[in-house]
Motif scaffolding. Structure first.
Motif, mmCIF file in Angstrom:
data_model
loop_
_atom_site.group_PDB
_atom_site.id
_atom_site.type_symbol
_atom_site.label_atom_id
_atom_site.label_comp_id
_atom_site.label_asym_id
_atom_site.label_seq_id
_atom_site.Cartn_x
_atom_site.Cartn_y
_atom_site.Cartn_z
ATOM 1 N N HIS A 126 0.841 -1.196 0.000
ATOM 2 C CA HIS A 126 0.000 0.000 0.000
ATOM 3 C C HIS A 126 0.877 1.248 0.000
ATOM 4 O O HIS A 126 1.943 1.264 0.641
ATOM 5 C CB HIS A 126 -0.912 -0.002 1.234
ATOM 6 C CG HIS A 126 -2.011 0.992 1.162
ATOM 7 N ND1 HIS A 126 -1.815 2.342 1.398
ATOM 8 C CD2 HIS A 126 -3.339 0.857 0.869
ATOM 9 C CE1 HIS A 126 -2.960 2.990 1.261
ATOM 10 N NE2 HIS A 126 -3.904 2.110 0.942
ATOM 11 N N PRO A 127 0.447 2.317 -0.684
ATOM 12 C CA PRO A 127 1.260 3.539 -0.730
ATOM 13 C C PRO A 127 1.607 4.121 0.639
ATOM 14 O O PRO A 127 2.619 4.812 0.777
ATOM 15 C CB PRO A 127 0.385 4.512 -1.530
ATOM 16 C CG PRO A 127 -0.493 3.649 -2.364
ATOM 17 C CD PRO A 127 -0.758 2.428 -1.540
ATOM 18 N N VAL A 128 0.800 3.857 1.662
ATOM 19 C CA VAL A 128 1.066 4.422 2.978
ATOM 20 C C VAL A 128 2.244 3.736 3.658
ATOM 21 O O VAL A 128 2.820 4.274 4.606
ATOM 22 C CB VAL A 128 -0.203 4.338 3.865
ATOM 23 C CG1 VAL A 128 -0.387 2.924 4.428
ATOM 24 C CG2 VAL A 128 -0.167 5.356 4.993
ATOM 25 N N ASN A 129 2.630 2.555 3.184
ATOM 26 C CA ASN A 129 3.747 1.814 3.754
ATOM 27 C C ASN A 129 4.960 1.892 2.829
ATOM 28 O O ASN A 129 4.931 1.338 1.731
ATOM 29 C CB ASN A 129 3.374 0.338 3.958
ATOM 30 C CG ASN A 129 2.333 0.145 5.044
ATOM 31 O OD1 ASN A 129 2.353 0.825 6.061
ATOM 32 N ND2 ASN A 129 1.410 -0.780 4.833
ATOM 33 N N PRO A 130 6.037 2.544 3.229
ATOM 34 C CA PRO A 130 7.217 2.627 2.358
ATOM 35 C C PRO A 130 7.872 1.274 2.136
ATOM 36 O O PRO A 130 8.544 1.067 1.114
ATOM 37 C CB PRO A 130 8.145 3.586 3.107
ATOM 38 C CG PRO A 130 7.688 3.548 4.536
ATOM 39 C CD PRO A 130 6.217 3.299 4.485
ATOM 40 N N LEU A 131 7.720 0.360 3.077
ATOM 41 C CA LEU A 131 8.283 -0.985 2.968
ATOM 42 C C LEU A 131 7.136 -2.002 2.922
ATOM 43 O O LEU A 131 6.091 -1.794 3.534
ATOM 44 C CB LEU A 131 9.208 -1.287 4.146
ATOM 45 C CG LEU A 131 10.393 -0.335 4.330
ATOM 46 C CD1 LEU A 131 11.146 -0.663 5.609
ATOM 47 C CD2 LEU A 131 11.331 -0.396 3.132
ATOM 48 N N VAL A 132 7.373 -3.096 2.206
ATOM 49 C CA VAL A 132 6.341 -4.114 2.025
ATOM 50 C C VAL A 132 6.663 -5.322 2.908
ATOM 51 O O VAL A 132 7.741 -5.920 2.787
ATOM 52 C CB VAL A 132 6.246 -4.552 0.551
ATOM 53 C CG1 VAL A 132 5.151 -5.604 0.384
ATOM 54 C CG2 VAL A 132 5.964 -3.347 -0.340
#
Length: 354
Positions: A126-132
Motif C-alpha cells: 500500500h502507498p502508505v507503507n514505504p516498505l512491504v
C-alpha cells in the motif's frame, strides 16, 4: 440493541486462542525468528488446516465469508501469541482486496481459492507503507502505481531487504515495472480498493496491538507475583499495582473503540475510516503503555533475548508505524471531530436509523 458478541463468535475466538497456545510457544517463535526466512511453513499449513486462511474468502470460493468483526477478535489472538506470519495481510487485507476486484479479472477466483487453502502468500504494498511486509517470501504482490492496482508475480519484483527491530517483521523495498498485463484495477475503482485496504490493514494492526498489550500485561502480572523484594512479591507494592492498573484500564478503554471500528467496516458506514484511525491510536497507545510499564516491572532484563517480554514489546513498537503513523491517523481523526456539525458525544456512537 444488543452489541455483545454471539456465542459463535466467542467460541471462534476461544478456539483460535487454544490452537495458537499449543502451536506458538515462545521457544518455537524464537527458532522461527532466527531462521533465514523468518517463517514456518509447518505453522502456515496448520493455520490453513484450521481454516484460518479462509476466513475472509467468500463461501462460493471455498471460504468462510466472515466479516471484519470476526477479524477484530482474530487479530487480537495473533497479537497475543505474536504469530510470526503474514496471515492477516494475506487472509484479511489481500483477500478483501482480491474479492473486490472486477469479476472479469481472469485470476481473481483462482487467487481466492488459493488463499482459502493456504497455497499462496500475498504481500500488499500500500502507498502508505514505504516498505512491504513479506515481499521476499510472497508468491504474489499487490502493488500500487498511482491509483492503479497491480498484481505482480514475485519473479517480476526485485526486493531489497530492510531490517526491523522486530525479527518477525520481514520487510523489503520493492522495485518493479507496471504493465498492462499486471494491472487489475485503475481510476476510481483503484482508489476505492486502496482506501478499503488501508482501513482493513489499520484495523488488523489495531487488533494485534491490543492483543500484544494483553500479553505484556499478563507477563508483567506473572513476574510481579514471582519476583520478591524485601521478602515480598513486588506485585504487593502500591507503585507496581498502579502501573499494572493503568495498563488494564487502557486496554479496557481501547476494546470498544476497536469493536466499534470493526462494526463500521463490516456495515460499510461512511465514517468507518475515522473510526479505524481512532482504533489504531487507542490500541497502539495501550500497547505502548503495556510495554513501558512491563519494562519497569521487569527491570532492564526485560530487554534481553531470554525474557519473553521483549518479543511482544518489539512487535508493538514495529506495528505502531505500520499502515499509517500516528500523525497520519491523528490528522484523519482531527478532520472529523473539528469539522462543522461533527456528530460527537455518546448519543452519536450508533446513529438511530429512521
Amino acid at each position: 440493541m444488543d452489541f455483545t458478541f454471539t456465542d459463535d463468535q466467542l467460541a471462534f475466538r476461544d478456539a483460535v486462542g487454544r490452537f495458537l497456545m499449543t502451536e506458538a510457544a515462545p521457544e518455537m517463535l524464537r527458532s522461527v525468528w532466527e531462521s533465514n526466512s523468518g517463517r514456518s511453513p509447518e505453522l502456515r499449513s496448520r493455520l490453513a488446516a484450521q481454516g484460518l486462511t479462509a476466513l475472509s474468502v467468500p463461501e462460493d470460493k471455498g471460504g468462510l465469508g466472515m466479516d471484519d468483526v470476526a477479524w477484530a477478535l482474530m487479530t487480537q489472538e495473533l497479537g497475543y501469541y505474536a504469530i510470526p506470519d503474514s496471515l492477516a495481510d494475506t487472509a484479511y487485507v489481500a483477500a478483501g482486496l482480491v474479492a473486490a476486484l472486477p469479476s472479469e479479472v481472469p485470476a481473481r477466483d483462482r487467487w481466492l481459492s488459493q488463499i482459502a487453502v493456504g497455497d499462496i502468500r500475498v504481500a500488499v504494498g500500500h502507498p502508505v507503507n514505504p516498505l512491504v511486509a513479506d515481499a521476499r517470501s510472497a508468491d504474489l504482490l499487490l502493488l500500487a502505481h498511482g491509483d492503479e492496482v497491480h498484481a505482480v508475480p514475485r519473479a517480476e519484483v526485485d526486493v531489497t531487504v530492510s531490517a526491523s527491530i522486530d525479527l518477525s517483521r520481514r520487510l523489503g523495498r520493492v522495485s518493479w515495472s507496471p504493465t498492462a498485463a499486471t494491472r487489475v484495477a485503475n481510476g476510481e475503482a483503484g482508489r476505492a480498493l486502496w482506501a478499503d485496504a488501508l482501513d482493513r490493514g489499520t484495523l488488523a494492526v489495531a487488533g494485534q496491538a491490543l492483543g500484544l498489550a494483553r500479553r505484556m500485561l499478563d507477563l508483567a502480572v506473572d513476574y510481579a507475583a514471582q519476583r520478591k523484594q524485601f521478602g515480598k512479591p513486588i506485585g504487593s507494592f502500591q507503585a507496581v499495582k498502579h502501573h499494572l492498573a493503568d495498563v488494564a484500564t487502557a486496554i479496557e478503554f481501547a476494546k470498544p473503540v476497536l469493536y466499534r471500528a470493526a462494526y463500521a467496516l463490516a456495515h460499510g458506514e461512511p465514517g468507518a475510516s475515522v473510526r479505524v484511525s481512532h482504533a489504531k491510536l487507542a490500541c497502539c497507545d495501550a500497547a505502548w503503555l503495556a510495554a513501558r510499564h512491563g519494562i519497569q516491572v521487569h527491570g532492564a532484563m526485560g530487554y534481553t533475548w531470554e525474557v519473553d517480554l521483549q518479543m511482544f514489546m518489539k512487535r508493538a513498537w514495529a506495528l505502531d508505524a505500520s499502515w499509517g503513523d500516528r500523525g497520519f491517523h491523528k490528522s484523519r481523526l482531527a478532520e472529523a471531530i473539528l469539522a462543522d456539525g461533527a456528530a460527537l458525544g455518546p448519543g452519536h456512537t450508533f446513529e438511530v436509523q429512521a
